[in-house]
Design an enzyme around this catalytic site. Sequence first.
Site, PDB file in Angstrom:
ATOM      1  N   LEU A 498       0.961  -1.135  -0.317  1.00 49.65           N
ATOM      2  CA  LEU A 498       0.185   0.232  -0.224  1.00 49.65           C
ATOM      3  C   LEU A 498       1.070   1.525   0.000  1.00 49.65           C
ATOM      4  O   LEU A 498       2.308   1.804   1.010  1.00 49.65           O
ATOM      5  CB  LEU A 498      -0.739   0.152   1.076  1.00 49.65           C
ATOM      6  CG  LEU A 498      -1.319   1.309   1.688  1.00 49.65           C
ATOM      7  CD1 LEU A 498      -2.441   1.770   0.117  1.00 49.65           C
ATOM      8  CD2 LEU A 498      -2.389   1.336   2.924  1.00 49.65           C
ATOM      9  N   GLU A 499       0.328   2.079  -0.716  1.00 54.25           N
ATOM     10  CA  GLU A 499       1.352   3.299  -1.394  1.00 54.25           C
ATOM     11  C   GLU A 499       0.590   4.145  -0.582  1.00 54.25           C
ATOM     12  O   GLU A 499      -0.324   4.837  -1.128  1.00 54.25           O
ATOM     13  CB  GLU A 499       1.825   3.018  -2.629  1.00 54.25           C
ATOM     14  CG  GLU A 499       2.742   4.825  -2.468  1.00 54.25           C
ATOM     15  CD  GLU A 499       3.225   4.854  -4.517  1.00 54.25           C
ATOM     16  OE1 GLU A 499       1.654   4.791  -5.211  1.00 54.25           O
ATOM     17  OE2 GLU A 499       4.324   5.425  -4.504  1.00 54.25           O
ATOM     18  N   ILE A 500       1.200   5.145   0.593  1.00 50.92           N
ATOM     19  CA  ILE A 500       0.748   6.223   1.407  1.00 50.92           C
ATOM     20  C   ILE A 500       0.964   7.499   0.906  1.00 50.92           C
ATOM     21  O   ILE A 500       2.360   7.699   0.563  1.00 50.92           O
ATOM     22  CB  ILE A 500       0.099   5.903   2.568  1.00 50.92           C
ATOM     23  CG1 ILE A 500      -0.402   5.036   3.267  1.00 50.92           C
ATOM     24  CG2 ILE A 500      -0.302   7.214   3.425  1.00 50.92           C
ATOM     25  CD1 ILE A 500      -1.168   5.134   4.585  1.00 50.92           C
ATOM     26  N   THR A 536       5.785   4.495  -6.965  1.00 49.64           N
ATOM     27  CA  THR A 536       5.651   3.748  -8.593  1.00 49.64           C
ATOM     28  C   THR A 536       5.368   3.708  -9.726  1.00 49.64           C
ATOM     29  O   THR A 536       5.805   2.919 -10.486  1.00 49.64           O
ATOM     30  CB  THR A 536       5.003   1.949  -7.397  1.00 49.64           C
ATOM     31  OG1 THR A 536       3.380   2.773  -7.171  1.00 49.64           O
ATOM     32  CG2 THR A 536       5.623   1.913  -6.104  1.00 49.64           C
TER      33      THR A 536
END
Length: 746
Positions: A498-500, A536
């Site tokens: 998960l990219e916050i 990403t």
Amino acid sequence: MAIKVDELEVRQGFTYQVEDGVAVITYDLPDSPVNTLSPETGEVFSRLMTRAEQQADVKAVVFISGKKDNFVAGAKIDFLQTIKTAEEATAISRNGQEGFDRLDAFPKPVVAAIHGSCLGGGLEWALACDYRIATDSPKTSLGLPEVQLGLIPGAGGTQRLPALIGVQAALDLILTGKSLKPAKAKKLGVVDEVVPVPLLRKLAIQRAKELAEGTLKVERTRGQGLKSVVEGGKKKGLAGFFQGLANKELWAEVALEDNPLGRKLVFDEARKQLLKKTRGRYPAPERALQVVRVGLESGHKAGQEAEARAFGELVVSDVSKRLVEMFFATTALKKENGTSNPSVKPRDVKKVAVLGGGLMGGGIAYVASVLQGVPVRVKDKDDDGVRRALKQVQSILDERTKKRSLTPREAAAKMALVTAGTDYSGFKSADLVIEAVFEDLKLKHRIIAEVEAVTGEHCIFASNTSSIPITELAKGSRRPSQVIGMHYFSPVNKMPLLEIITHPGTAEWVTATCVEVGRKQGKTVIVVNDGPGFYTSRILAPYMNEAAYLLAEGADIAELDKALVDFGFPVGPITLLDEVGIDVAQKVGPIMEAAFGKRMAAPKALEGVVTDGRLGRKTQKGFYLYENGKKKEVDPTVYNFLPHGKDRKSFDRQEMAERLVLQMVNEAVRCMGEGILRSPRDGDVGAIFGLGFPPFLGGPFRYVDSRGPADVLRKLEHYHDKLGERFTPAPHLVEMVKAGKTFYPR
Ligand SMILES: NC(=O)c1ccc[n+]([C@@H]2O[C@H](COP(=O)([O-])OP(=O)(O)OC[C@H]3O[C@@H](n4cnc5c(N)ncnc54)[C@H](O)[C@@H]3O)[C@@H](O)[C@H]2O)c1
């Protein structure tokens, strides 16, 4: 000065109590959430065993953990990291083997009482005991996960497990590193008995006594069990013997494993399967396979010697170092709150609302309800969307019940957490709203306003956008400090990252809360700063562009894919393009070009492919052929839209891979230089868990460090001269080379 035994015992967290003729040895390593093993542990345990051996009133031993939910998690990994030479590691392995050999041959029965994770050295310890009794708790798991760190079990596990449960079942565990839940462990014969948690200690003591008195005899049905079954047959007459014979599986396996030809078949097949997966990049499983085979063919002693040598070599191998570093990187991430202020506490999230019940929204509803365990309300614009979301959650649950990781009753209880509709009812009490509607800024702005009108003042608004800057989204909010990006990957229930994304005004408590939520949803979470493509998607774009450039230059599709798979990616770029949707990827191009200029411009090579209606897997028509949903070979007609005939060219696979990888790596370094990333560590974790960058290389930054920044710079300059501006080295890389620095301390 020699330390007194008792002092060492206390320091290592051991207690020794005799109850009813049974010595109960409890292990509870101080100042550590889990029990781990180091040479000191072995030394104390061995002295305690000597005590148990000498005490005439002790008839049997129980070994149990004092931790709440952990038996023994394995070897102390930071200790392994300090080992400098293969010889040193081999010596440590031999030491462990000797300790467990002694335990195995101990004159009094020893029972391992297992609750919580029993992994690696912990399981090897238990395997050397006479009887294993485990709790039925979901916290209990057993396995030999060493290969996941580029290692093999080094204290006899490669020999004892096959002897106990048979080679095929043991290889399945040793070569994959997967762990077993108690019921499966019992079925395979890894444990002898499964009991409720409150009864563990009492029953373990009872079993120890019964073993000592001879009223309990161990009858196992596989591997080593064969001996006891056959002997049992002799002892107990024909009934016992037929009991053994009735186990057809057992005999099939023994037939295979007991003759050289059958054995060869088992091992050749295992090696073939293995190489298909590792492509020779991960030496540990291959070494494990060899070592198991040595034991089977030449006996326990030779097997253990092979194990110790292989273990020694692997501990100091680059692959293991990278995998161990990655393990530490993710462990460290788990302890952080995602902000630079460690005192910031996450707030409670008791209810989540999801907007958009599409591919992503449905997946998010699943991880929020089933994994995070909170009620979830989904809103879509129409009934179809509502149905889609509910169906998606249900089908993942169905899959899990089929695999027996959930009972139907548990699945129904989880499903009951999700409700859905076409209006905002149920949003009022949500602490967090995650948006996954179409990728359209105007729509998302409208939705922010609607959500803010119906939710409480402290509600967080998170967007799953893959490309719209969070700063832009926040401009449409009355409470911009509560706007954040939560970028999930597809399929949400399977992808680990998960990219916050925070924008400059995001409140720290909001970040900390979302990080905590992500973690509860089973994700590895990185926090990055806002910018086009975040981290990403941004580093993926030039990588994919380079693939398109190669196609435009006449490269072969299948060869290009193979080049990257050989390099270590799970799939090649063109297969990925078919999966993501060629049209979707094409839309990213102009956004990236607008943000970063010509160097990010997508080549026109793919336009004809899209115009021809080839959107990839979803239309069953792309670069590859599809048959009943299954990907087949490259569709030869796709070359009508690409250079063909004499315009096709042959490229060296290594060169193709290098061009793509350098693009990704160079962009990652730019992200570091521009402050998108907080650390190289986060960049490495993001690329590995989000994009499939080869774990054995440790991520883009470890890759640069191990090749040497100067070498990477030279290569970029070489391609810059040959292929143009898009290979301009990242300014941060140039600076680093000038200063003679690396990303990680040397
Ligand atoms: N698909 C991916 O791999 C992926 C990965 C990461 C992020 N994303 C992002 O996630 C978001 C959703 O993508 P998706 O692939 O799930 O799309 P999708 O088309 O499958 O789903 C979008 C859903 O939103 C619903 N919707 C549209 N307008 C709405 C409204 N006003 N109110 C409520 N619901 C509304 C639609 O009915 C649909 O069900 C996009 O922002 C996308 O960029 C997608």
